[in-house]
Scaffold this active site. Structure first.
Site, PDB file in Angstrom:
ATOM      1  NE  ARG A  67      -4.176  -1.589  -0.047  1.00 18.00           N
ATOM      2  CZ  ARG A  67      -5.336  -1.516   0.598  1.00 18.00           C
ATOM      3  NH1 ARG A  67      -5.588  -0.511   1.373  1.00 18.00           N
ATOM      4  NH2 ARG A  67      -6.242  -2.455   0.427  1.00 18.00           N
ATOM      5  NE  ARG A 116      -7.025   5.575   1.548  1.00 21.15           N
ATOM      6  CZ  ARG A 116      -7.922   4.921   2.258  1.00 21.15           C
ATOM      7  NH1 ARG A 116      -9.050   5.480   2.557  1.00 21.15           N
ATOM      8  NH2 ARG A 116      -7.670   3.687   2.668  1.00 21.15           N
ATOM      9  NE  ARG A 125      -8.609   7.914  -7.030  1.00 21.33           N
ATOM     10  CZ  ARG A 125      -9.096   7.269  -5.972  1.00 21.33           C
ATOM     11  NH1 ARG A 125      -8.319   6.506  -5.252  1.00 21.33           N
ATOM     12  NH2 ARG A 125     -10.365   7.358  -5.643  1.00 21.33           N
ATOM     13  CG  ASP A 167      -8.800  -2.958  -4.850  1.00 23.26           C
ATOM     14  OD1 ASP A 167      -8.287  -2.355  -3.894  1.00 23.26           O
ATOM     15  OD2 ASP A 167      -9.647  -3.854  -4.706  1.00 23.26           O
ATOM     16  CE1 TYR A 196     -13.469  -6.739   1.027  1.00 23.37           C
ATOM     17  CE2 TYR A 196     -11.694  -8.165   0.289  1.00 23.37           C
ATOM     18  CZ  TYR A 196     -12.142  -7.117   1.058  1.00 23.37           C
ATOM     19  OH  TYR A 196     -11.264  -6.438   1.868  1.00 23.37           O
TER      20      TYR A 196
HETATM   21  O1  CP3 Z   1       0.111  -1.707  -2.423  1.00 17.81           O
HETATM   22  C1  CP3 Z   1      -0.123  -0.761  -3.194  1.00 17.81           C
HETATM   23  O2  CP3 Z   1       0.249   0.388  -2.957  1.00 17.81           O
HETATM   24  C2  CP3 Z   1      -0.776  -1.041  -4.523  1.00 17.81           C
HETATM   25  C3  CP3 Z   1      -2.149  -0.805  -4.585  1.00 17.81           C
HETATM   26  C4  CP3 Z   1      -3.172  -1.681  -3.887  1.00 17.81           C
HETATM   27  C5  CP3 Z   1      -4.454  -1.183  -3.586  1.00 17.81           C
HETATM   28  N1  CP3 Z   1      -5.218  -2.220  -3.139  1.00 17.81           N
HETATM   29  C6  CP3 Z   1      -4.875   0.194  -3.786  1.00 17.81           C
HETATM   30  C7  CP3 Z   1      -6.034   0.703  -3.042  1.00 17.81           C
HETATM   31  C8  CP3 Z   1      -3.154  -3.027  -3.533  1.00 17.81           C
HETATM   32  C9  CP3 Z   1      -2.014  -4.012  -3.598  1.00 17.81           C
HETATM   33  C10 CP3 Z   1      -4.457  -3.357  -3.075  1.00 17.81           C
HETATM   34  C11 CP3 Z   1      -4.868  -4.713  -2.691  1.00 17.81           C
HETATM   35  C12 CP3 Z   1      -6.062  -4.883  -1.866  1.00 17.81           C
HETATM   36  N2  CP3 Z   1      -7.272  -4.284  -2.012  1.00 17.81           N
HETATM   37  C13 CP3 Z   1      -6.170  -5.830  -0.826  1.00 17.81           C
HETATM   38  C14 CP3 Z   1      -5.067  -6.758  -0.403  1.00 17.81           C
HETATM   39  C15 CP3 Z   1      -4.063  -6.063   0.399  1.00 17.81           C
HETATM   40  C16 CP3 Z   1      -4.456  -5.774   1.815  1.00 17.81           C
HETATM   41  O3  CP3 Z   1      -4.467  -4.599   2.174  1.00 17.81           O
HETATM   42  O4  CP3 Z   1      -4.715  -6.729   2.552  1.00 17.81           O
HETATM   43  C17 CP3 Z   1      -7.463  -5.749  -0.300  1.00 17.81           C
HETATM   44  C18 CP3 Z   1      -8.020  -6.545   0.849  1.00 17.81           C
HETATM   45  C19 CP3 Z   1      -8.163  -4.778  -1.057  1.00 17.81           C
HETATM   46  C20 CP3 Z   1      -9.571  -4.360  -0.913  1.00 17.81           C
HETATM   47  C21 CP3 Z   1      -9.636  -2.919  -0.608  1.00 17.81           C
HETATM   48  N3  CP3 Z   1      -9.521  -1.929  -1.567  1.00 17.81           N
HETATM   49  C22 CP3 Z   1      -9.735  -2.280   0.658  1.00 17.81           C
HETATM   50  C23 CP3 Z   1      -9.896  -2.987   1.980  1.00 17.81           C
HETATM   51  C24 CP3 Z   1      -9.676  -0.893   0.434  1.00 17.81           C
HETATM   52  C25 CP3 Z   1      -9.646   0.213   1.442  1.00 17.81           C
HETATM   53  C26 CP3 Z   1     -10.951   0.911   1.562  1.00 17.81           C
HETATM   54  C27 CP3 Z   1     -10.801   2.225   2.278  1.00 17.81           C
HETATM   55  O5  CP3 Z   1     -11.081   3.257   1.653  1.00 17.81           O
HETATM   56  O6  CP3 Z   1     -10.401   2.228   3.462  1.00 17.81           O
HETATM   57  C28 CP3 Z   1      -9.546  -0.718  -0.964  1.00 17.81           C
HETATM   58  C29 CP3 Z   1      -9.423   0.561  -1.685  1.00 17.81           C
HETATM   59  C30 CP3 Z   1      -8.047   0.892  -2.109  1.00 17.81           C
HETATM   60  N4  CP3 Z   1      -7.200   0.049  -2.762  1.00 17.81           N
HETATM   61  C31 CP3 Z   1      -7.415   2.149  -1.961  1.00 17.81           C
HETATM   62  C32 CP3 Z   1      -6.147   2.035  -2.563  1.00 17.81           C
HETATM   63  C33 CP3 Z   1      -5.112   3.102  -2.711  1.00 17.81           C
HETATM   64  C34 CP3 Z   1      -8.032   3.364  -1.317  1.00 17.81           C
HETATM   65  C35 CP3 Z   1      -8.930   4.012  -2.320  1.00 17.81           C
HETATM   66  C36 CP3 Z   1      -8.802   5.483  -2.340  1.00 17.81           C
HETATM   67  O7  CP3 Z   1      -7.694   6.007  -2.293  1.00 17.81           O
HETATM   68  O8  CP3 Z   1      -9.867   6.116  -2.448  1.00 17.81           O
END
Ligand code: CP3
Length: 355
Positions: free
Chosen positions: A34, A38, A47, A83, A158
């Site tokens: 991640r 953010r 974004r 994602d 999910y």
């Molecule tokens: O690692 C990185 O920087 C690469 C990008 C990445 C994202 N999601 C970007 C993202 C990766 C590798 C993921 C994988 C992902 N997505 C996982 C597995 C990794 C982990 O954290 O266990 C999971 C479970 C998800 C599902 C998901 N997508 C969640 C739980 C969330 C967070 C929701 C929130 O807003 O709190 C997302 C959204 C997400 N994925 C964001 C990003 C940068 C935030 C969206 C935003 O910026 O508006």
């Protein structure tokens, strides 16, 4: 035999790839799960006004967000901005990524009819992801690019729950009471995951990580019976590509040997288990296998504890990582949104400075 991509760069000496092979890199490689997101003001600015899924299908934006943490922190790898639900969205499953919540699925899958109604994924729908990777290969210089996908169990949670879940109760209920539906669903998801990873590999990523973020909710027995065959299908399906496969989950101390056996070249470890203990567990479970390679495992919350604590913990983890054939420094899970990015940059400098 390895299948070299016509586009993949020749980065054999990159510290990440050297460590992943279990050899000694010039310095301990470090990147952060991640890292693209953010915690960075430049990410939030870019974004602004673009929904997450739309961003994931806009190649220029994907490339820019992927590059931001590499420029800022000097990490040893980029991870593709995307994602785990992107392949599901590309297949046409009605879902959204809700800010502050995560993926939300309009029609959760609860029975065999629901599994049967899941659409085929046409890999051509992932073209924007491949295009983003194409841009990145030209921009990254010597820095490897990590592709990724969600593992079948985590994606199933999910799809079955309809959104993020603390206890995964519907998921486990299906797993234990309707194993036919369960295995049909996980088989279908494994196909999505494999398609997503194959698109990334064909486009030229240098390594892949399979995120089974929620696998730690399972006992080893249930993991082996209900999840392992599907994750193994995905990881086995990539073996010919010859790119290192990182396999990661949270709370998986009891599952590490099984997760390695599923086909991992690098085993991701969260912060709950010291890396040297993880290495001993992996060695004991597979005495004839090559010495293990691990990734991890700084608690992301430690980044809030002040530099003295951060430095002590980073030094401990680098020391404990010496027990492995190779160590890729990372957090034990993703960067928390409120993290001060300047602390991440200092962690990179510190890891690189330790002999
Ligand atoms: O690692 C990185 O920087 C690469 C990008 C990445 C994202 N999601 C970007 C993202 C990766 C590798 C993921 C994988 C992902 N997505 C996982 C597995 C990794 C982990 O954290 O266990 C999971 C479970 C998800 C599902 C998901 N997508 C969640 C739980 C969330 C967070 C929701 C929130 O807003 O709190 C997302 C959204 C997400 N994925 C964001 C990003 C940068 C935030 C969206 C935003 O910026 O508006």
């Amino acid at each position: 035999m390895t299948m070299t991509s016509p586009v993949r760069r020749d980065l054999v000496d990159a510290p990440l790839l050297v460590a992943a092979r279990g050899q000694a890199p010039a310095r301990t490689p470090v990147w952060f799960m991640r890292q693209a997101g953010r915690s960075l003001p430049e990410y939030r600015a870019l974004r602004e006004g673009t929904p997450m899924l739309q961003a994931c299908f806009t190649p220029e934006m994907v490339a820019e967000v992927t590059l931001q943490p590499v420029r800022r922190h000097g990490v040893d790898a980029a991870i593709l901005f995307s994602d785990i639900v992107v392949p599901l969205a590309a297949a046409g499953i009605d879902l959204d990524i809700v800010p502050g919540t995560g993926p939300v699925v309009a029609q959760p899958v609860r029975d065999l009819a629901g599994v049967g109604a899941l659409p085929e994924l046409d890999p051509a729908r992932l073209r924007p992801v491949a295009d983003a990777i194409g841009i990145l290969l030209g921009e990254l210089g010597p820095t490897p690019l990590i592709g990724f996908a969600g593992a079948p169990f985590t994606l199933a949670s999910y799809l079955i729950e309809g959104g993020p879940s603390r206890n995964h109760e519907r998921t486990k209920a299906m797993m234990m009471s309707a194993p036919d539906v369960w295995h049909a669903l996980l088989g279908r998801i494994a196909d999505y995951t494999l398609a997503f990873l194959n698109v990334q590999i064909a486009a030229g990523v240098d390594a892949v990580q399979l995120f089974d973020s929620w696998a730690g909710a399972l006992s080893e027995k249930d993991y082996r019976e209900f999840v392992f065959p599907h994750s193994r299908k995905v990881l086995d399906g990539l073996a010919q590509a010859g790119v290192p496969r990182i396999h990661f989950g949270v709370g998986t101390a009891e599952l590490l040997p099984a997760m390695r056996e599923a086909g991992a070249d690098v085993v991701g470890v969260d912060w709950r288990l010291p890396l040297d203990v993880a290495v001993r567990r992996l060695e004991r479970a597979a005495p004839d296998a090559p010495k293990p390679v691990v990734q991890g495992n700084l608690d992301p919350a430690v980044l809030f504890a002040g530099w003295g604590v951060v430095e002590r913990e980073v030094r401990r983890i680098v020391r404990e990582g010496k027990a492995a054939a190779g160590h890729v420094f990372n957090l034990g899970h993703g960067v928390l949104p409120e993290t001060d990015p300047t602390v991440l940059t200092r962690v990179v400098e510190l890891v690189h400075s330790i002999p």
